[in-house]
Design a protein around this motif. Sequence first.
Motif, PDB file in Angstrom:
ATOM      1  N   LEU A  50       0.169 -21.031 -37.166  1.00 25.54           N
ATOM      2  CA  LEU A  50       1.280 -20.467 -37.927  1.00 25.54           C
ATOM      3  C   LEU A  50       1.210 -18.944 -37.968  1.00 25.54           C
ATOM      4  O   LEU A  50       2.234 -18.252 -37.865  1.00 25.54           O
ATOM      5  N   LYS A  51       0.014 -18.421 -38.088  1.00 22.27           N
ATOM      6  CA  LYS A  51      -0.148 -16.971 -38.099  1.00 22.27           C
ATOM      7  C   LYS A  51       0.270 -16.374 -36.751  1.00 22.27           C
ATOM      8  O   LYS A  51       0.890 -15.310 -36.696  1.00 22.27           O
ATOM      9  N   GLU A  52      -0.085 -17.068 -35.674  1.00 16.77           N
ATOM     10  CA  GLU A  52       0.303 -16.582 -34.349  1.00 16.77           C
ATOM     11  C   GLU A  52       1.816 -16.570 -34.202  1.00 16.77           C
ATOM     12  O   GLU A  52       2.406 -15.614 -33.687  1.00 16.77           O
ATOM     13  N   ALA A  53       2.456 -17.647 -34.669  1.00 19.47           N
ATOM     14  CA  ALA A  53       3.919 -17.731 -34.578  1.00 19.47           C
ATOM     15  C   ALA A  53       4.576 -16.633 -35.403  1.00 19.47           C
ATOM     16  O   ALA A  53       5.536 -15.978 -34.958  1.00 19.47           O
ATOM     17  N   LEU A  54       4.072 -16.431 -36.613  1.00 22.89           N
ATOM     18  CA  LEU A  54       4.615 -15.386 -37.475  1.00 22.89           C
ATOM     19  C   LEU A  54       4.426 -14.006 -36.870  1.00 22.89           C
ATOM     20  O   LEU A  54       5.327 -13.170 -36.907  1.00 22.89           O
ATOM     21  N   ARG A  55       3.243 -13.788 -36.318  1.00 19.95           N
ATOM     22  CA  ARG A  55       2.963 -12.481 -35.728  1.00 19.95           C
ATOM     23  C   ARG A  55       3.886 -12.209 -34.547  1.00 19.95           C
ATOM     24  O   ARG A  55       4.457 -11.120 -34.426  1.00 19.95           O
ATOM     25  N   LYS A  56       4.047 -13.208 -33.688  1.00 19.50           N
ATOM     26  CA  LYS A  56       4.919 -13.039 -32.526  1.00 19.50           C
ATOM     27  C   LYS A  56       6.358 -12.790 -32.954  1.00 19.50           C
ATOM     28  O   LYS A  56       7.033 -11.892 -32.449  1.00 19.50           O
ATOM     29  N   GLY A  57       6.851 -13.599 -33.891  1.00 21.07           N
ATOM     30  CA  GLY A  57       8.236 -13.468 -34.315  1.00 21.07           C
ATOM     31  C   GLY A  57       8.516 -12.160 -35.018  1.00 21.07           C
ATOM     32  O   GLY A  57       9.534 -11.504 -34.754  1.00 21.07           O
ATOM     33  N   SER A  58       7.615 -11.774 -35.916  1.00 23.86           N
ATOM     34  CA  SER A  58       7.846 -10.545 -36.672  1.00 23.86           C
ATOM     35  C   SER A  58       7.707  -9.306 -35.789  1.00 23.86           C
ATOM     36  O   SER A  58       8.490  -8.357 -35.910  1.00 23.86           O
ATOM     37  N   GLU A  59       6.730  -9.317 -34.894  1.00 22.92           N
ATOM     38  CA  GLU A  59       6.543  -8.164 -34.006  1.00 22.92           C
ATOM     39  C   GLU A  59       7.731  -8.003 -33.059  1.00 22.92           C
ATOM     40  O   GLU A  59       8.221  -6.895 -32.849  1.00 22.92           O
ATOM     41  N   ARG A  60       8.186  -9.124 -32.524  1.00 23.38           N
ATOM     42  CA  ARG A  60       9.321  -9.036 -31.598  1.00 23.38           C
ATOM     43  C   ARG A  60      10.573  -8.561 -32.322  1.00 23.38           C
ATOM     44  O   ARG A  60      11.320  -7.716 -31.814  1.00 23.38           O
ATOM     45  N   ARG A  71      13.768 -24.398 -41.671  1.00 21.42           N
ATOM     46  CA  ARG A  71      13.662 -23.718 -40.374  1.00 21.42           C
ATOM     47  C   ARG A  71      13.348 -22.225 -40.513  1.00 21.42           C
ATOM     48  O   ARG A  71      12.956 -21.581 -39.542  1.00 21.42           O
ATOM     49  N   ASN A  72      13.554 -21.673 -41.715  1.00 17.38           N
ATOM     50  CA  ASN A  72      13.207 -20.263 -41.930  1.00 17.38           C
ATOM     51  C   ASN A  72      12.110 -20.101 -42.976  1.00 17.38           C
ATOM     52  O   ASN A  72      12.007 -19.070 -43.637  1.00 17.38           O
ATOM     53  N   ALA A  73      11.260 -21.126 -43.113  1.00  8.42           N
ATOM     54  CA  ALA A  73      10.209 -21.091 -44.137  1.00  8.42           C
ATOM     55  C   ALA A  73       9.232 -19.943 -43.908  1.00  8.42           C
ATOM     56  O   ALA A  73       8.761 -19.314 -44.864  1.00  8.42           O
ATOM     57  N   ALA A  74       8.898 -19.664 -42.656  1.00  6.41           N
ATOM     58  CA  ALA A  74       7.962 -18.573 -42.359  1.00  6.41           C
ATOM     59  C   ALA A  74       8.586 -17.219 -42.710  1.00  6.41           C
ATOM     60  O   ALA A  74       7.929 -16.349 -43.276  1.00  6.41           O
ATOM     61  N   THR A  75       9.855 -17.052 -42.374  1.00  4.29           N
ATOM     62  CA  THR A  75      10.546 -15.809 -42.714  1.00  4.29           C
ATOM     63  C   THR A  75      10.640 -15.636 -44.220  1.00  4.29           C
ATOM     64  O   THR A  75      10.463 -14.529 -44.738  1.00  4.29           O
ATOM     65  N   LEU A 119      15.574 -15.554 -36.713  1.00  2.00           N
ATOM     66  CA  LEU A 119      16.020 -16.065 -35.416  1.00  2.00           C
ATOM     67  C   LEU A 119      14.834 -16.331 -34.496  1.00  2.00           C
ATOM     68  O   LEU A 119      14.832 -17.316 -33.739  1.00  2.00           O
ATOM     69  N   GLU A 120      13.837 -15.452 -34.558  1.00  2.00           N
ATOM     70  CA  GLU A 120      12.642 -15.663 -33.741  1.00  2.00           C
ATOM     71  C   GLU A 120      11.885 -16.904 -34.205  1.00  2.00           C
ATOM     72  O   GLU A 120      11.379 -17.682 -33.378  1.00  2.00           O
ATOM     73  N   GLU A 121      11.816 -17.107 -35.517  1.00  3.27           N
ATOM     74  CA  GLU A 121      11.151 -18.298 -36.038  1.00  3.27           C
ATOM     75  C   GLU A 121      11.885 -19.566 -35.602  1.00  3.27           C
ATOM     76  O   GLU A 121      11.263 -20.546 -35.167  1.00  3.27           O
ATOM     77  N   GLU A 122      13.200 -19.548 -35.720  1.00  2.00           N
ATOM     78  CA  GLU A 122      13.987 -20.722 -35.340  1.00  2.00           C
ATOM     79  C   GLU A 122      13.807 -21.038 -33.860  1.00  2.00           C
ATOM     80  O   GLU A 122      13.748 -22.206 -33.459  1.00  2.00           O
ATOM     81  N   ASN A 123      13.694 -20.001 -33.056  1.00  2.00           N
ATOM     82  CA  ASN A 123      13.497 -20.204 -31.625  1.00  2.00           C
ATOM     83  C   ASN A 123      12.182 -20.929 -31.350  1.00  2.00           C
ATOM     84  O   ASN A 123      12.121 -21.863 -30.539  1.00  2.00           O
ATOM     85  N   ILE A 124      11.108 -20.523 -32.028  1.00  2.48           N
ATOM     86  CA  ILE A 124       9.811 -21.169 -31.838  1.00  2.48           C
ATOM     87  C   ILE A 124       9.842 -22.612 -32.335  1.00  2.48           C
ATOM     88  O   ILE A 124       9.261 -23.515 -31.729  1.00  2.48           O
ATOM     89  N   GLN A 128      12.477 -24.653 -32.480  1.00  6.10           N
ATOM     90  CA  GLN A 128      13.381 -25.532 -31.749  1.00  6.10           C
ATOM     91  C   GLN A 128      13.188 -25.528 -30.243  1.00  6.10           C
ATOM     92  O   GLN A 128      13.541 -26.489 -29.566  1.00  6.10           O
ATOM     93  N   ASN A 129      12.631 -24.463 -29.724  1.00  2.30           N
ATOM     94  CA  ASN A 129      12.518 -24.301 -28.278  1.00  2.30           C
ATOM     95  C   ASN A 129      11.049 -24.408 -27.860  1.00  2.30           C
ATOM     96  O   ASN A 129      10.259 -23.494 -28.083  1.00  2.30           O
ATOM     97  N   ILE A 130      10.708 -25.522 -27.256  1.00  2.78           N
ATOM     98  CA  ILE A 130       9.322 -25.729 -26.833  1.00  2.78           C
ATOM     99  C   ILE A 130       8.867 -24.629 -25.881  1.00  2.78           C
ATOM    100  O   ILE A 130       7.712 -24.204 -25.895  1.00  2.78           O
ATOM    101  N   GLY A 131       9.786 -24.129 -25.061  1.00  3.05           N
ATOM    102  CA  GLY A 131       9.450 -23.079 -24.114  1.00  3.05           C
ATOM    103  C   GLY A 131       9.051 -21.772 -24.772  1.00  3.05           C
ATOM    104  O   GLY A 131       8.422 -20.919 -24.148  1.00  3.05           O
ATOM    105  N   ALA A 132       9.436 -21.589 -26.055  1.00  3.54           N
ATOM    106  CA  ALA A 132       9.088 -20.366 -26.770  1.00  3.54           C
ATOM    107  C   ALA A 132       7.675 -20.418 -27.340  1.00  3.54           C
ATOM    108  O   ALA A 132       7.166 -19.420 -27.836  1.00  3.54           O
ATOM    109  N   ARG A 133       7.041 -21.582 -27.265  1.00  4.20           N
ATOM    110  CA  ARG A 133       5.666 -21.744 -27.756  1.00  4.20           C
ATOM    111  C   ARG A 133       4.727 -21.369 -26.617  1.00  4.20           C
ATOM    112  O   ARG A 133       4.364 -22.210 -25.790  1.00  4.20           O
TER     113      ARG A 133
END
Length: 240
Positions: A45-55, A139-143, A214-219, A221-226
């Motif tokens: 979860l930290k990795e996902a948050l870091r990627k989404g927030s940084e991007r 879907r926006n719990a991390a945000t 939007l970055e969180e939702e992408n991760i 819903q989109n397996i390719g974003a993982r």
Amino acid sequence: MTRKSFLLAMPFLLSACTTQQINDTLNTVLGEGGGLSSTDIANGLKEALRKGSERGANELSAQGGYFNDLAYRILLPEEVRKVTDKLQGVPGFSDLEEIIIKKINQGAEDAASKAGPIFVQAIKQMTIQDALGILKGDRNAATSYLQRTTYDNLYNEFAPVINTSLDKFDANKVWEDAANAYNNFPLTRQQVNTNLGDHVTQRALEGLFTKVALEEENIRQNIGARTSELLRRVFALQDS
């Protein structure tokens, strides 16, 4: 109770446990099914948050990040638009609104680069309960977690940078000249004194969290974003 129901209830069931008890329970329940420990989940979860927030922050801090995207462009508050509309026929102020909008968005872009370290610090402090709530949350719990834990710090960091940027790009000077011209009109009944910096800061943060969502939702819903094995394994729990 199904595995999914257990995961949904887990944050509440573990709220009174010690850290070691939480780790032991999660390592047993999750480890049997997917080989994931509580630490794995938190790290994923930290990795996902870091990627989404940084991007999100990087995209908005780029030149034109706010201004060139109509979904994020910061517009003038109503009080300021009243002034710009009234000054359109005055020489030197005909394109006032366009000039100010461009400058305040440049200020927001200048400040967005400050978001990264604040996000990182909040992510480091995420607990196991936070991670589980995010994984099985909306879907926006991390945000929402980031917004709850960083908004005040971001505002305090953004506000002086934005005000400095408004000066850097002459937005405050342009607005001061316009406000003075408006206030000196013979028929002006109410003097204008809008805090342009506060308005820009709030709209800049609103756009920032929208971008992160939007970055969180992408991760989610989109397996390719993982883009790592850990992300794929952790979010497979969400999918199940």
